[in-house]
Design an enzyme around this catalytic site. Structure first.
Site, PDB file in Angstrom:
ATOM      1  N   LYS A  34     -11.011  -1.065  -1.384  1.00 29.29           N
ATOM      2  CA  LYS A  34     -10.845  -2.159  -0.196  1.00 29.29           C
ATOM      3  C   LYS A  34     -11.851  -1.876   1.013  1.00 29.29           C
ATOM      4  O   LYS A  34     -12.404  -0.865   1.061  1.00 29.29           O
ATOM      5  CB  LYS A  34      -9.472  -1.691   0.641  1.00 29.29           C
ATOM      6  N   SER A  81      -2.610   0.503  -4.373  1.00 32.88           N
ATOM      7  CA  SER A  81      -3.126   1.632  -3.711  1.00 32.88           C
ATOM      8  C   SER A  81      -4.473   2.207  -4.200  1.00 32.88           C
ATOM      9  O   SER A  81      -4.712   2.151  -5.298  1.00 32.88           O
ATOM     10  CB  SER A  81      -2.024   2.874  -3.711  1.00 32.88           C
ATOM     11  N   ALA A  82      -5.127   2.554  -3.318  1.00 28.85           N
ATOM     12  CA  ALA A  82      -6.465   3.178  -3.758  1.00 28.85           C
ATOM     13  C   ALA A  82      -6.433   4.769  -4.267  1.00 28.85           C
ATOM     14  O   ALA A  82      -7.291   5.190  -4.763  1.00 28.85           O
ATOM     15  CB  ALA A  82      -7.322   3.323  -2.470  1.00 28.85           C
ATOM     16  N   ASP A 114       0.871  -1.148  -0.097  1.00 23.85           N
ATOM     17  CA  ASP A 114       0.005  -0.013   0.013  1.00 23.85           C
ATOM     18  C   ASP A 114       0.990   1.297   0.124  1.00 23.85           C
ATOM     19  O   ASP A 114       2.149   0.901   0.362  1.00 23.85           O
ATOM     20  CB  ASP A 114      -0.690  -0.095   1.376  1.00 23.85           C
ATOM     21  N   GLU A 135       0.279  -3.172   4.600  1.00 21.04           N
ATOM     22  CA  GLU A 135      -0.782  -2.369   4.808  1.00 21.04           C
ATOM     23  C   GLU A 135      -0.920  -1.836   6.078  1.00 21.04           C
ATOM     24  O   GLU A 135      -0.730  -2.242   7.068  1.00 21.04           O
ATOM     25  CB  GLU A 135      -2.294  -3.221   4.671  1.00 21.04           C
ATOM     26  N   LYS A 152      -8.549   6.536   6.392  1.00 16.97           N
ATOM     27  CA  LYS A 152      -7.341   6.247   5.859  1.00 16.97           C
ATOM     28  C   LYS A 152      -7.722   4.815   5.098  1.00 16.97           C
ATOM     29  O   LYS A 152      -8.481   4.093   5.630  1.00 16.97           O
ATOM     30  CB  LYS A 152      -6.431   5.652   7.004  1.00 16.97           C
TER      31      LYS A 152
HETATM   32  C1  G6P Z   1      -5.475   6.020  -0.015  1.00 12.32           C
HETATM   33  C2  G6P Z   1      -5.448   6.966   1.361  1.00 12.32           C
HETATM   34  C3  G6P Z   1      -6.911   7.552   1.577  1.00 12.32           C
HETATM   35  C4  G6P Z   1      -7.379   8.250   0.259  1.00 12.32           C
HETATM   36  C5  G6P Z   1      -7.249   7.400  -0.787  1.00 12.32           C
HETATM   37  C6  G6P Z   1      -7.828   8.077  -2.183  1.00 12.32           C
HETATM   38  O1  G6P Z   1      -6.154   4.888   0.409  1.00 12.32           O
HETATM   39  O2  G6P Z   1      -5.164   6.081   2.627  1.00 12.32           O
HETATM   40  O3  G6P Z   1      -6.844   8.542   2.676  1.00 12.32           O
HETATM   41  O4  G6P Z   1      -8.562   8.939   0.577  1.00 12.32           O
HETATM   42  O5  G6P Z   1      -6.098   6.977  -1.149  1.00 12.32           O
HETATM   43  O6  G6P Z   1      -6.922   8.928  -2.371  1.00 12.32           O
HETATM   44  P1  G6P Z   1      -6.735  10.048  -3.884  1.00 12.32           P
HETATM   45  O7  G6P Z   1      -5.080  10.560  -3.938  1.00 12.32           O
HETATM   46  O8  G6P Z   1      -6.961   9.397  -4.730  1.00 12.32           O
HETATM   47  O9  G6P Z   1      -7.545  11.217  -3.335  1.00 12.32           O
HETATM   48 MG    MG Z   2      -2.788   3.126   3.740  1.00 16.68          MG
END
Ligand code: G6P
Ligand code: MG
Length: 234
Positions: free
Chosen positions: A139, A108-109, A3, A163, A39
């Site tokens: 996730k 990663s998200a 992550d 993670e 998070k």
């Molecule tokens: C991660 C972070 C989150 C965030 C997400 C999307 O998972 O832990 O806090 O909202 O990414 O990030 P972005 O940069 O696409 O807004």
């Molecule tokens: Mg994270």
């Protein structure tokens, strides 16, 4: 499989500044404790949580505009990031994995993941990058990690996910992968192993703690792993 936010780099502080600014504009307070809930959560889901805290409702187009505005402010911070912001021990551990021929993916998200990796100059250490631009399920859905495994050409059972968020650990487990939590064992108890960070962490420690077998051995031959596999998934 790694992550990004909270594992490789601490971006939570920048997310916090940007979400807090939006909350203030909307007339309510957003605390550090509230920020913990965001998070590992996608951008639009984070906005939903924020608006729930403020007790406010908006149309879809208004929400899109708010998320865009928050992101513009967030990007203004992350585009100034430097390699010094990489969390302690991460680069060394990634280098060790490469030296040992272990392939590395990012899962990663975040839609900003490529820019962050570029700013901290770590893009070249990853064989595969799966980020918020290429997934449709957040996730704890395992999509991001399953895609990473597929691109790496390995089976999920051979992967180890690192993670910091509960949702991410659940995603790893839902995808049948080993999982190392980065942070507090009280919070990340679902992980196979929890470490405070990568400082002093090595591949040898990882193999020993997770009881990972040499590739030639079959799962059925190791009672500990078999037992792990049989644990109920969340
Ligand atoms: C991660 C972070 C989150 C965030 C997400 C999307 O998972 O832990 O806090 O909202 O990414 O990030 P972005 O940069 O696409 O807004
Ligand atoms: Mg994270």
């Amino acid at each position: 499989m790694f992550d990004l936010d909270g594992v490789v780099v601490d971006t939570a502080k920048y997310h916090f500044i940007a979400w807090k600014a939006l909350a203030e504009e909307l007339g309510f307070e957003f605390t550090l404790e509230d920020n913990e809930r965001l998070k590992g959560v996608s951008r639009m889901q984070s906005l939903e949580i924020l608006l729930e805290i403020g007790g406010l409702q908006f149309s879809e187009s208004e929400k899109m505009a708010m998320a865009e505005k928050k992101n513009t402010l967030y990007v203004s911070y992350i585009e100034k990031m430097t390699p010094e912001e990489t969390l302690p021990g991460v680069e060394k551990f990634l280098q060790e994995l490469r030296t040992k021929g272990i392939r590395i993916a990012l899962g990663s998200a975040s839609k900003n993941a490529p820019m962050i990796l570029d700013r901290i100059q770590l893009t070249g250490l990853f064989d595969v990058i799966v980020d918020g631009n290429s997934i449709s399920e957040a996730k704890p859905n395992p999509e991001v990690f399953l895609k990473g495994a597929e691109k790496l050409g390995v089976s999920p059972e051979e992967c180890v996910v690192f993670e910091d968020a509960i949702a991410g650990i659940e995603a790893a487990r839902n995808g049948n992968m080993h999982c190392v939590g980065i942070g507090d064992p009280e919070i990340l108890g679902l992980a196979d192993l929890v470490i405070p960070g990568f400082d002093g962490f090595t591949v040898e420690k990882l193999m020993k703690e997770l009881k990972i077998l040499p590739k030639s051995k079959k799962l059925g031959e190791c009672p500990e792993l078999k037992e792990k596999e049989n644990r109920p998934r969340s």
